[in-house]
Design a protein around this motif. Structure first.
Motif, PDB file in Angstrom:
ATOM      1  N   GLN A 182       0.832  -1.186   0.000  1.00 12.58           N
ATOM      2  CA  GLN A 182       0.000   0.000   0.000  1.00 12.58           C
ATOM      3  C   GLN A 182       0.879   1.253   0.000  1.00 12.58           C
ATOM      4  N   GLY A 183       0.558   2.175  -0.897  1.00 16.12           N
ATOM      5  CA  GLY A 183       1.357   3.387  -1.034  1.00 16.12           C
ATOM      6  C   GLY A 183       2.680   3.164  -1.736  1.00 16.12           C
ATOM      7  N   GLY A 184       2.866   2.000  -2.369  1.00 16.62           N
ATOM      8  CA  GLY A 184       4.154   1.676  -2.975  1.00 16.62           C
ATOM      9  C   GLY A 184       4.275   1.956  -4.454  1.00 16.62           C
ATOM     10  N   SER A 189       8.092   4.466 -10.464  1.00 15.05           N
ATOM     11  CA  SER A 189       8.183   5.732 -11.182  1.00 15.05           C
ATOM     12  C   SER A 189       9.563   5.975 -11.768  1.00 15.05           C
ATOM     13  N   GLY A 190      10.548   5.193 -11.341  1.00 10.03           N
ATOM     14  CA  GLY A 190      11.911   5.384 -11.822  1.00 10.03           C
ATOM     15  C   GLY A 190      12.142   4.745 -13.175  1.00 10.03           C
ATOM     16  N   PRO A 191      13.419   4.738 -13.619  1.00 11.60           N
ATOM     17  CA  PRO A 191      13.736   4.138 -14.920  1.00 11.60           C
ATOM     18  C   PRO A 191      13.504   2.632 -14.918  1.00 11.60           C
ATOM     19  N   LEU A 192      13.304   2.073 -16.083  1.00 16.88           N
ATOM     20  CA  LEU A 192      13.057   0.654 -16.242  1.00 16.88           C
ATOM     21  C   LEU A 192      14.325  -0.139 -15.917  1.00 16.88           C
ATOM     22  N   ALA A 206       3.080  -1.122 -15.411  1.00 11.62           N
ATOM     23  CA  ALA A 206       3.456  -2.490 -15.061  1.00 11.62           C
ATOM     24  C   ALA A 206       4.805  -2.830 -15.672  1.00 11.62           C
ATOM     25  N   THR A 207       5.633  -3.487 -14.888  1.00 10.96           N
ATOM     26  CA  THR A 207       6.957  -3.901 -15.331  1.00 10.96           C
ATOM     27  C   THR A 207       7.112  -5.399 -15.106  1.00 10.96           C
ATOM     28  N   LEU A 208       7.537  -6.103 -16.142  1.00  4.82           N
ATOM     29  CA  LEU A 208       7.734  -7.551 -16.063  1.00  4.82           C
ATOM     30  C   LEU A 208       9.215  -7.875 -16.154  1.00  4.82           C
ATOM     31  N   ILE A 209       9.682  -8.713 -15.239  1.00  4.27           N
ATOM     32  CA  ILE A 209      11.058  -9.205 -15.251  1.00  4.27           C
ATOM     33  C   ILE A 209      11.015 -10.723 -15.318  1.00  4.27           C
TER      34      ILE A 209
END
Length: 273
Positions: A182-184, A189-192, A206-209
Motif C-alpha cells: 500500500q502506497g508503494g 516511477s523510476g527508470p526501467l 506495469a513492469t515484467l522481469i
C-alpha cells in the motif's frame, strides 16, 4: 542443558526432586497429547511453526514427563525459516526421537511405547488474508489448472499457491505468489530495470522481469535438469503496488515461455486492488 546444530536445538531440563506444584504443572500442560510407555505420566506438545503461527515462530516438539519425584522437559526446537529452502520440521520424527531418548535414559515404564501423531508440519493454509483475496483460486485454476488453496507462510506478508508436484516440469510445478504494498506505487516511477519490460494494459504502470535459475534446493524443488523460470510482474494502480510472481519448470513438451507469459499477464489484468 542445550545443544545446537545448524537450525536445531536440543534442550533438556530435569527437576529432581520436583515439588507437587512442578508435577501438577507438568501434567496440566496445554495441548499436550498423552504418550504411553514413559514414566508415571508423559505427554507431547507441538507448538510454533507446526501450527503456522505468524511472525516466523520457532517449531517446538516438547516431551513432558513425570516419574516419582522427578519432572522432565525434553525438547527439540527448529529455528524459524530464515531463507527459502529451509527444511520444514517433521514433528513425528522429532517426537519419536525424544520418546526413544527418554526410554533409553531410563524413563521407560516397561509398557509399549506409543507416541501420538504430530499435527501437519508446515504453515497452516489461510484463506482469509486480504492479500489472498486479490485473486481467486478459480482464476488460478483457469489460468494454470491448479487445485491448491492459498497459503500464508510464517514471517511473510505474501499469499502463495503451490501447484501439484513441484519437481515436475510444466504448469503443475508452479508456485504463484502475490504481495501488496500500500502506497508503494512510487517504486515504479523510476527508470526501467535493465532486464525489465513495460507491459501495456495492466494497471497504471506495469513492469515484467523474467529470469531463470538452476532447478534445485534454492528454488524449493528437488534437483532438476530443467531451469526454474521466474516471472515477476510489478503493477502500480493508484497509490498502491502489487507484485505477482510465478515460478515454474518449463518443459520442452509443455507451454513455451511466451505462452506462459501471456497466461500470466492475462491473469493479472483481471486482478483489482
Amino acid at each position: 542443558m542445550s545443544k545446537y546444530e545448524k537450525v536445531l536445538a536440543l534442550s533438556v531440563s530435569l527437576i529432581s526432586p520436583a515439588s507437587a506444584a512442578d508435577i501438577t504443572d507438568a501434567k496440566k500442560a496445554p495441548d499436550c497429547s498423552v504418550v504411553d510407555g514413559i514414566g508415571d505420566f508423559a505427554c507431547m506438545q507441538w507448538t510454533g511453526w507446526f501450527r503456522g503461527e505468524p511472525g516466523g515462530a520457532s517449531a517446538n516438539t516438547v516431551l513432558k514427563a513425570v516419574k516419582g519425584k522427578e519432572s522432565l522437559d525434553l525438547r527439540i526446537v527448529a529455528m524459524p525459516p530464515i531463507a527459502a529452502g529451509t527444511p520444514v520440521p517433521d514433528g513425528n520424527v522429532s517426537a519419536h526421537a525424544l520418546a526413544q531418548a527418554a526410554v533409553e535414559a531410563g524413563w521407560g515404564n516397561g509398557t509399549e511405547l506409543r507416541v501420538p501423531p504430530a499435527p501437519s508440519a508446515g504453515p497452516q493454509t489461510s484463506t482469509n488474508s486480504p492479500v489472498c483475496a486479490l485473486v481467486s483460486a478459480d482464476a488460478l485454476k483457469q489460468a494454470f489448472g491448479t487445485t491448491t488453496q492459498a497459503q500464508v507462510f510464517p514471517g511473510e506478508g505474501s499469499c502463495r499457491y503451490r501447484f501439484g508436484a513441484l519437481g515436475t516440469p510444466g504448469p503443475d510445478s508452479l508456485v504463484f505468489a502475490l504481495e501488496l504494498h500500500q502506497g508503494g506505487a512510487a517504486a515504479l516511477s523510476g527508470p526501467l530495470p535493465p532486464d525489465g519490460h513495460n507491459i501495456q494494459g495492466v494497471g497504471d504502470k506495469a513492469t515484467l522481469i523474467i529470469r531463470s535459475e538452476p532447478g534445485g534446493p534454492k528454488s524449493l524443488r528437488p534437483p532438476s535438469d530443467v531451469p526454474v523460470t521466474i516471472l515477476s510482474l510489478m503493477v502500480a494502480r493508484g497509490q498502491n503496488m502489487a507484485i505477482f510472481t510465478a515460478q515454474l519448470l518449463i518443459s520442452p513438451q509443455g507451454p513455451t515461455e511466451e505462452q506462459v507469459k501471456e497466461q500470466f499477464v492475462t491473469l493479472v489484468k483481471g486482478i483489482d486492488f
